[in-house]
Design a protein around this motif. Structure first.
Motif, PDB file in Angstrom:
ATOM      1  N   LYS A 137      -2.666  -3.259  14.661  1.00 56.83           N
ATOM      2  CA  LYS A 137      -1.804  -4.047  15.545  1.00 56.83           C
ATOM      3  C   LYS A 137      -0.645  -4.630  14.730  1.00 56.83           C
ATOM      4  O   LYS A 137       0.148  -3.911  14.176  1.00 56.83           O
ATOM      5  CB  LYS A 137      -2.613  -5.104  16.273  1.00 56.83           C
ATOM      6  N   ASN A 138      -0.560  -5.967  14.618  1.00 60.62           N
ATOM      7  CA  ASN A 138       0.564  -6.590  13.908  1.00 60.62           C
ATOM      8  C   ASN A 138       0.253  -6.905  12.450  1.00 60.62           C
ATOM      9  O   ASN A 138       1.042  -7.564  11.784  1.00 60.62           O
ATOM     10  CB  ASN A 138       0.992  -7.878  14.625  1.00 60.62           C
ATOM     11  N   LEU A 139      -0.922  -6.442  11.968  1.00 64.37           N
ATOM     12  CA  LEU A 139      -1.319  -6.704  10.593  1.00 64.37           C
ATOM     13  C   LEU A 139      -1.119  -5.460   9.736  1.00 64.37           C
ATOM     14  O   LEU A 139      -1.622  -4.388  10.056  1.00 64.37           O
ATOM     15  CB  LEU A 139      -2.791  -7.135  10.529  1.00 64.37           C
ATOM     16  N   ILE A 140      -0.368  -5.604   8.641  1.00 61.42           N
ATOM     17  CA  ILE A 140      -0.192  -4.532   7.664  1.00 61.42           C
ATOM     18  C   ILE A 140      -0.877  -4.961   6.373  1.00 61.42           C
ATOM     19  O   ILE A 140      -0.592  -6.031   5.838  1.00 61.42           O
ATOM     20  CB  ILE A 140       1.298  -4.249   7.395  1.00 61.42           C
ATOM     21  N   ASN A 141      -1.780  -4.116   5.904  1.00 65.06           N
ATOM     22  CA  ASN A 141      -2.527  -4.404   4.685  1.00 65.06           C
ATOM     23  C   ASN A 141      -2.266  -3.294   3.673  1.00 65.06           C
ATOM     24  O   ASN A 141      -2.691  -2.153   3.869  1.00 65.06           O
ATOM     25  CB  ASN A 141      -4.024  -4.501   4.992  1.00 65.06           C
ATOM     26  N   ILE A 142      -1.526  -3.619   2.605  1.00 67.13           N
ATOM     27  CA  ILE A 142      -1.328  -2.661   1.517  1.00 67.13           C
ATOM     28  C   ILE A 142      -2.457  -2.880   0.514  1.00 67.13           C
ATOM     29  O   ILE A 142      -2.442  -3.840  -0.257  1.00 67.13           O
ATOM     30  CB  ILE A 142       0.049  -2.847   0.846  1.00 67.13           C
ATOM     31  N   ASN A 143      -3.453  -2.001   0.578  1.00 71.42           N
ATOM     32  CA  ASN A 143      -4.578  -2.131  -0.338  1.00 71.42           C
ATOM     33  C   ASN A 143      -4.123  -1.942  -1.779  1.00 71.42           C
ATOM     34  O   ASN A 143      -4.536  -2.686  -2.664  1.00 71.42           O
ATOM     35  CB  ASN A 143      -5.657  -1.102   0.007  1.00 71.42           C
ATOM     36  N   LYS A 144      -3.237  -0.946  -1.965  1.00 68.40           N
ATOM     37  CA  LYS A 144      -2.733  -0.708  -3.320  1.00 68.40           C
ATOM     38  C   LYS A 144      -1.426   0.074  -3.262  1.00 68.40           C
ATOM     39  O   LYS A 144      -1.296   1.039  -2.518  1.00 68.40           O
ATOM     40  CB  LYS A 144      -3.760   0.062  -4.161  1.00 68.40           C
ATOM     41  N   LEU A 145      -0.458  -0.365  -4.042  1.00 64.03           N
ATOM     42  CA  LEU A 145       0.813   0.336  -4.219  1.00 64.03           C
ATOM     43  C   LEU A 145       1.078   0.430  -5.712  1.00 64.03           C
ATOM     44  O   LEU A 145       1.079  -0.581  -6.413  1.00 64.03           O
ATOM     45  CB  LEU A 145       1.953  -0.416  -3.524  1.00 64.03           C
ATOM     46  N   ASN A 146       1.309   1.654  -6.179  1.00 62.68           N
ATOM     47  CA  ASN A 146       1.497   1.878  -7.610  1.00 62.68           C
ATOM     48  C   ASN A 146       2.796   2.643  -7.841  1.00 62.68           C
ATOM     49  O   ASN A 146       3.089   3.610  -7.136  1.00 62.68           O
ATOM     50  CB  ASN A 146       0.314   2.669  -8.169  1.00 62.68           C
ATOM     51  N   TYR A 147       3.587   2.188  -8.841  1.00 64.77           N
ATOM     52  CA  TYR A 147       4.867   2.814  -9.193  1.00 64.77           C
ATOM     53  C   TYR A 147       4.914   3.013 -10.702  1.00 64.77           C
ATOM     54  O   TYR A 147       4.714   2.062 -11.468  1.00 64.77           O
ATOM     55  CB  TYR A 147       6.025   1.916  -8.736  1.00 64.77           C
ATOM     56  N   ASN A 148       5.159   4.259 -11.134  1.00 59.21           N
ATOM     57  CA  ASN A 148       5.280   4.584 -12.553  1.00 59.21           C
ATOM     58  C   ASN A 148       6.536   5.415 -12.786  1.00 59.21           C
ATOM     59  O   ASN A 148       6.745   6.435 -12.117  1.00 59.21           O
ATOM     60  CB  ASN A 148       4.065   5.383 -13.038  1.00 59.21           C
ATOM     61  N   GLU A 149       7.378   4.988 -13.732  1.00 51.12           N
ATOM     62  CA  GLU A 149       8.601   5.741 -14.041  1.00 51.12           C
ATOM     63  C   GLU A 149       9.062   5.354 -15.443  1.00 51.12           C
ATOM     64  O   GLU A 149       9.474   4.215 -15.678  1.00 51.12           O
ATOM     65  CB  GLU A 149       9.685   5.429 -12.993  1.00 51.12           C
ATOM     66  N   LYS A 150       8.909   6.297 -16.371  1.00 53.57           N
ATOM     67  CA  LYS A 150       9.226   6.035 -17.776  1.00 53.57           C
ATOM     68  C   LYS A 150       8.484   4.788 -18.243  1.00 53.57           C
ATOM     69  O   LYS A 150       7.272   4.759 -18.246  1.00 53.57           O
ATOM     70  CB  LYS A 150      10.746   5.926 -17.966  1.00 53.57           C
TER      71      LYS A 150
END
Length: 305
Positions: A137-150
């Motif tokens: 519904k109106n809830l967004i849950n980002i369990n995990k976000l990973n970013y790797n660059e150099k």
């Protein structure tokens, strides 16, 4: 706009005694040799410089399952945003009763901007991004976000937004050329690290007046060894202890050292007999604090109280 490939399809349908559809399933799997997806609107925002009008897909293995209550899609292959540079992607999407579960990992070559920490990804370097997200519904849950660059690294866990308002965060880690810190939420908010680039912080705060964090009611502690302030000034050993109510500071006690016997002191106290709050700032170097105020443009020297 275009779809070419080899697919196998299975379809079944169940009726009751009155021939009303009780359930159905439509399953497809195979290989997409070539596809062009024309977006209904151009994707451009504060994080991306380029307009994204189309997504091009090549050599992608996929499987999809469509039923009365559930849609599932799995795929891995190559994608491009300009029909030239094709990069790897992996996608798993589950949609049921207006709830979305999304897991994805992909390489990314375009630009990317995070103004708050003064970070800008160069256009031609390739970053690896992975995302595990749920939307109910109106809830967004980002369990995990990973970013790797150099040498650049971001990891976000337990980030929740409800009705476009911040709800929770478990931990955020940031490492770039000018940043090395983490944010952790427990009984209090802890922000700590060896360096933080605050060059764009006054501009960011002046352009974000909406109460996005009005659910925050926490004690907060900030501890930075080195802070890059506006106008290339350097602030050392910056420490802040405070308290947030409905996303706003009600108490602050902080100190920092500009070097050369120059200091920064900030305090915020609430009047016990009223709802008034008193903010006091003392700085031996005023200019970094006044960069966003045109009235003070060209001001040099002096001290700020």
């Amino acid at each position: 706009k275009l779809l070419e490939g080899n697919f196998k399809n299975n379809f079944s349908i169940n009726f009751d005694n009155t021939y009303k559809v009780e359930n159905y399933s439509f399953n497809t799997f195979g290989k997409i040799n070539k596809s062009i997806i024309d977006l209904p609107f151009n994707k451009k925002n504060n994080f991306i410089d380029e307009e994204i009008k189309e997504i091009f897909i090549l050599n992608t293995q996929f499987e999809s399952k469509l039923s009365k209550k559930k849609i599932e899609f799995k795929g891995n292959g190559k994608y491009s945003l300009n029909n030239k540079d094709y990069l790897n992607f992996n996608l798993e999407n589950n949609f049921q009763d207006n709830n979305l579960i999304l897991k994805s990992s992909f390489d990314y070559k375009n630009s990317l901007n995070f103004d708050l920490i003064n970070f800008k990804k160069t256009k031609n370097s390739i970053a690896s991004i992975s995302l595990d997200l749920e939307k109910r519904k109106n809830l967004i849950n980002i369990n995990k976000l990973n970013y790797n660059e150099k040498n650049n690294f971001f990891e976000l866990t337990g980030f929740k937004i409800s009705d476009n308002k911040f709800q929770a965060l478990k931990k955020l880690e940031v490492k770039t050329a000018n940043n090395d810190f983490f944010i952790q939420f427990n009984k209090k908010i802890l922000i700590k690290g060896s360096k933080f680039d605050a060059s764009n912080l006054p501009n960011f705060l002046s352009n974000n007046k909406d109460s996005y964090f009005n659910k925050l009611n926490n004690r907060i502690e900030i501890d930075f060894k080195n802070v890059k302030a506006p106008l290339s000034e350097k602030l050392q050993n910056f420490k802040l202890i405070g308290e947030l109510k409905k996303g706003k500071f009600v108490k602050i006690s902080s100190k920092g050292d500009f070097g050369g016997n120059n200091f920064l002191d900030i305090s915020l106290k609430k009047d016990s007999g009223s709802e008034k709050r008193f903010l006091e700032i003392y700085s031996d170097l005023p200019r970094p604090l006044l960069t966003e105020y045109s009235f003070f443009k060209g001001l040099t020297g002096g001290k700020l109280l």
